[in-house]
Design a protein around this motif. Sequence first.
Motif, PDB file in Angstrom:
ATOM      1  N   ALA A   1      34.498  30.732  52.956  1.00 36.06           N
ATOM      2  CA  ALA A   1      34.362  32.184  53.070  1.00 36.06           C
ATOM      3  C   ALA A   1      35.537  32.887  52.398  1.00 36.06           C
ATOM      4  CB  ALA A   1      34.282  32.584  54.542  1.00 36.06           C
ATOM      5  N   TRP A   2      36.720  32.371  52.621  1.00 32.98           N
ATOM      6  CA  TRP A   2      37.930  32.954  52.020  1.00 32.98           C
ATOM      7  C   TRP A   2      37.876  32.868  50.501  1.00 32.98           C
ATOM      8  CZ3 TRP A   2      42.046  30.066  49.601  1.00 32.98           C
ATOM      9  CH2 TRP A   2      43.162  30.841  49.267  1.00 32.98           C
ATOM     10  N   LEU A   3      37.425  31.727  49.972  1.00 34.65           N
ATOM     11  CA  LEU A   3      37.316  31.577  48.527  1.00 34.65           C
ATOM     12  C   LEU A   3      36.272  32.521  47.944  1.00 34.65           C
ATOM     13  CD1 LEU A   3      37.561  27.697  48.117  1.00 34.65           C
ATOM     14  CD2 LEU A   3      39.163  29.384  47.206  1.00 34.65           C
ATOM     15  N   MET A   4      35.152  32.667  48.629  1.00 35.68           N
ATOM     16  CA  MET A   4      34.120  33.594  48.153  1.00 35.68           C
ATOM     17  C   MET A   4      34.674  35.017  48.082  1.00 35.68           C
ATOM     18  SD  MET A   4      30.838  32.030  50.223  1.00 35.68           S
ATOM     19  CE  MET A   4      29.643  33.258  49.661  1.00 35.68           C
ATOM     20  N   ASP A   5      35.529  35.359  49.015  1.00 36.27           N
ATOM     21  CA  ASP A   5      36.140  36.699  49.022  1.00 36.27           C
ATOM     22  C   ASP A   5      37.187  36.869  47.927  1.00 36.27           C
ATOM     23  OD1 ASP A   5      34.633  37.439  51.246  1.00 36.27           O
ATOM     24  OD2 ASP A   5      36.187  36.863  52.677  1.00 36.27           O
TER      25      ASP A   5
ATOM     26  N   LEU B   1      27.668  18.109  43.183  1.00 35.78           N
ATOM     27  CA  LEU B   1      29.076  17.967  43.568  1.00 35.78           C
ATOM     28  C   LEU B   1      29.699  16.739  42.923  1.00 35.78           C
ATOM     29  CD1 LEU B   1      31.197  19.349  45.315  1.00 35.78           C
ATOM     30  CD2 LEU B   1      30.411  17.996  47.255  1.00 35.78           C
ATOM     31  N   ALA B   2      28.944  15.651  42.880  1.00 34.30           N
ATOM     32  CA  ALA B   2      29.451  14.430  42.250  1.00 34.30           C
ATOM     33  C   ALA B   2      29.699  14.643  40.759  1.00 34.30           C
ATOM     34  CB  ALA B   2      28.454  13.288  42.469  1.00 34.30           C
TER      35      ALA B   2
ATOM     36  N   LEU C   1      21.175  32.680  47.064  1.00 35.18           N
ATOM     37  CA  LEU C   1      21.289  31.515  47.928  1.00 35.18           C
ATOM     38  C   LEU C   1      22.729  31.201  48.332  1.00 35.18           C
ATOM     39  CD1 LEU C   1      18.654  29.170  46.251  1.00 35.18           C
ATOM     40  CD2 LEU C   1      18.505  30.226  48.501  1.00 35.18           C
ATOM     41  N   GLY C   2      23.710  31.593  47.524  1.00 34.48           N
ATOM     42  CA  GLY C   2      25.108  31.295  47.867  1.00 34.48           C
ATOM     43  C   GLY C   2      25.507  31.851  49.223  1.00 34.48           C
TER      44      GLY C   2
ATOM     45  N   HIS D   1      31.974  27.452  44.367  1.00 37.94           N
ATOM     46  CA  HIS D   1      30.742  26.667  44.231  1.00 37.94           C
ATOM     47  C   HIS D   1      30.861  25.297  44.886  1.00 37.94           C
ATOM     48  CE1 HIS D   1      27.615  24.340  41.914  1.00 37.94           C
ATOM     49  NE2 HIS D   1      26.921  25.414  42.259  1.00 37.94           N
ATOM     50  N   THR D   2      31.957  24.601  44.634  1.00 42.28           N
ATOM     51  CA  THR D   2      32.150  23.262  45.201  1.00 42.28           C
ATOM     52  C   THR D   2      32.165  23.314  46.713  1.00 42.28           C
ATOM     53  OG1 THR D   2      33.346  22.431  43.275  1.00 42.28           O
ATOM     54  CG2 THR D   2      33.768  21.323  45.382  1.00 42.28           C
TER      55      THR D   2
END
Length: 404
Positions: free
Chosen positions: A323-327, A395-396, A259-260, A335-336
Amino acid sequence: MDFAYDARTEELRATLLAFMDEYVHPAEVTAHEQRAQLASPWDTPQVVEDLKAEARRQGLWNLFLPDAEHGAGLTNLQYAPLAEITGRSPHLAPTALNCAAPDTGNMEALAQFGSDEQKKQWLQPLLAGEIRSAFAMTEPEVASSDATNIETRIERDGDDYVITGRKWYISGAMNPDCAIFIVMGKTDPGNADVRRQQSMVLVPRDTPGVEIRRAMQVYGYEDHSHGGHAEVVFHGARVPASNLIGEAGGGFAIAQARLGPGRIHHCMRLIGMAERAIELMCRRAVSRTAFGKPMAQQGVVQEWIADARVAVEQVRLLVLKTAWLMDTVGNRGAHTEIQAIKIATPRTVLDIIDKAIQLHGAGGVSQDFPLAELWASARTLRLADGPDEVHQRSLARRELKKYL
């Protein structure tokens, strides 16, 4: 992060933009006309097959899959502007490029967790665009926003698994080309760890005991171009134990891994939907006169257009950062941000499309413009892949944890 597109992305963007203008947008009307002539509305119009062949010829194929062995080998950051472009025609372009959900998530799951035999039998024809697939997770009898509630049973019986349960809103299942279901259910309902109770198993569509009961409407649409959203009942459907994906009890983890990327892909395409709505809004504003002057000179219309541009630029930057963080740090590290874009992007785009509909008046809710369908798609994405409230809750908690 570097906000400039690299050379490969620029080259693919240019090719894809030309493909959209020359092939996809003209095919939107053709697809509707051809579908009306088909024996079943769920059959695939010939123009879609023609688009797929042309996209593959131009190298615009499986762009979503970062795995170079199976896909184009693009990073999420490279894919983001390409997915955005396809979002301008969300019911046609992703399918043409073999980048449409739920196939994308299913291919990712098989590439990451599937056995060699499963990859050969199901992943390869999916990558080739020869078959379609469905992901059977959501159920009508429980709150499926909490995946641990799922009641479908996947029970071991000798060398087989037996699947019993009822699913609905199973995307793509009405398409006769849908050959395989990835079904999530409980193999160990008594496990103290509620996230280890579920497993995923491959169930061929033609398995005895699989009933495609009906097509589910979404805001009155049956979404023929997508392959529909079906209610599916498994009446003791039996498959070999080798059809288990990964390990028993690993279904929840596979779902999260699947799902990510799916969530960010939806957000990428949503931005393209917003851009098309802005374009239609501007064209309408300069072509219509109301109360003695062009609508483009009406203050409220100018405010709508200005606010839409600001809003879409904001969510685009957040999606690119994600997208950059996932890479760079992986899906878990992002996740956040994945949750943030899943909350913000559908809401933002929904408001932009709503203003475009308002500007078009009666035409905005008609079949003569794509806006009503775009609105229904954007609104649905406030539920799909986890409703807003689930992501807000998580998220909270992450934010509050810093202060506890």
